[in-house]
Design an enzyme around this catalytic site. Structure first.
Site, PDB file in Angstrom:
ATOM      1  N   LEU A   1      -2.784   4.535   3.562  1.00  0.00           N
ATOM      2  CA  LEU A   1      -3.472   4.608   2.270  1.00  0.00           C
ATOM      3  C   LEU A   1      -4.231   5.924   2.185  1.00  0.00           C
ATOM      4  CD1 LEU A   1      -4.364   3.069  -0.353  1.00  0.00           C
ATOM      5  CD2 LEU A   1      -6.406   2.411   0.941  1.00  0.00           C
TER       6      LEU A   1
ATOM      7  N   HIS B   1     -14.510   5.610   9.431  1.00  0.00           N
ATOM      8  CA  HIS B   1     -14.725   6.967   8.934  1.00  0.00           C
ATOM      9  C   HIS B   1     -15.402   6.866   7.565  1.00  0.00           C
ATOM     10  CE1 HIS B   1     -13.664  10.916   7.294  1.00  0.00           C
ATOM     11  NE2 HIS B   1     -13.334  11.303   8.513  1.00  0.00           N
TER      12      HIS B   1
END
Length: 344
Positions: free
Chosen positions: A125, A229
């Site tokens: 993604l 992240h």
């Protein structure tokens, strides 16, 4: 209109551009033309029914239907770990205790695991930073659920999603630096590249075979176990609102969390339904954003519209019908884009 469609050979240049913007750590989207071309070919062979289940994987792109510009990519692996072993660490506990000394220590421990073998996986993604607006990220991520709902028999009972772990702009991973590098004797970027290009034999050969006490890792590495992240944080929230949960499995490279959910418990899959579509001018009103998708396996399309999610007859403009590759009288799949917030 922004639409989701199956990947094509002609998308290779656009995917190379997207791969160059990831900042590293997205193993399945490396800026390597041969690898991306092979990924596209594998997706096309999946759609044509030429591959066994363990090799099947679908890839979709987000496209501006008016300009043809591509601004995002998403994918689904049908069944992970059937060809190459699928590794995670399971974050568990080992207890060391002595009644005689009155000592009791419950120690967080990493156990090498293949528990998710055979699961379907949401992966790859990535949305161009310039496209991160107007619900594009939601469309890109959740369109996969519309495809899975329409073609449920193609996928397995459990769906997993590996979230990118904490890595800085220079490719430094605290988790890798403290653990992986000691066994693999290479930088994170090198291991990431080898894995992304399909050279995975080294993982089985060099992985630590015994449980690892997290206390032996640096404090910096311990702090990022199960963390994402910063750019991935929104994607995690999206999946959690669809029913996905962190069950204490993490990535062996960067320590990022693996989320999982039973496929039939995913909100967008469970609540989506088929409605008849008609051509006309959609009624004005304060309607929520909804996902709409056709039921065409080879020419799948998904997009966002403003509509009553409970309607039995969806009115779309001629342009919207054209973008979705459907005609008046067809049935399309419809679901509210986001879950309704509970009110007290």
């Amino acid at each position: 209109m922004r639409v989701i469609r199956p990947v094509e050979h002609a998308d290779i240049a656009a995917l190379m551009q997207l791969a160059g913007k990831t900042g590293g750590g997205l193993t399945s989207l490396l800026a390597n033309e041969a690898t991306l071309a092979a990924r596209i070919e594998r997706a096309l062979k999946t759609w044509s029914g030429e591959l066994p289940k363990g090799e099947q994987g679908y890839v979709f792109v987000l496209e501006d239907s008016e300009t043809g510009e591509v601004g995002g990519i998403c994918a689904i692996e049908v069944a992970v770990g059937l060809n190459d072993p699928w590794y995670n660490y399971r974050v568990g506990t080992l207890v060391h205790a002595s009644k005689e000394l009155n000592v009791y220590n419950a120690l967080p421990t990493l156990f090498l695991s293949n528990d998710h073998t055979g699961s379907s996986e949401l992966c790859t993604l990535f949305l161009d930073p310039e496209w991160r607006k107007e619900g594009n990220g939601y469309l890109l991520s959740k369109s996969r659920f519309m495809f899975m709902a329409a073609f449920r028999d193609k996928f397995n009972e459990k769906v997993v999603a590996e979230m990118r772990g904490v890595i800085d702009e220079h490719g430094y991973s605290p988790f890798w630096q403290s653990l992986g590098k000691r066994f693999f004797s290479m930088d994170f970027s090198r291991a990431d590249f080898l894995c992304g290009t399909g050279q995975k034999a080294f993982i089985a050969e060099l992985m630590p075979k015994h449980p690892i006490y997290t206390h032996f890792l640096s404090e910096e590495a311990q702090a990022v176990i199960g963390e994402v992240h910063p750019q991935t944080a929104p994607a995690r929230v999206v999946l959690e609102k669809e029913g996905f949960r962190y069950r204490h499995y993490i990535d062996i490279f960067d320590g990022g969390p693996t989320l999982e959910c039973d496929i039939d418990r995913v909100r967008a899959i469970r609540k989506s339904r088929l409605v008849e579509v008609a051509e006309g001018q959609p009624a004005l009103g304060d309607y929520p954003a909804c996902l709409v998708a056709n039921e065409n396996y080879h020419h799948f399309r998904a997009a966002l519209v403003r509509a009553d999610p409970q309607t039995s007859r969806l009115v779309l403009t001629a342009a919207q019908l054209d973008a979705l590759k459907c005609r008046a009288g067809d049935h399309v799949r419809l679901v509210r884009l986001c879950a309704e917030e509970k009110t007290v």
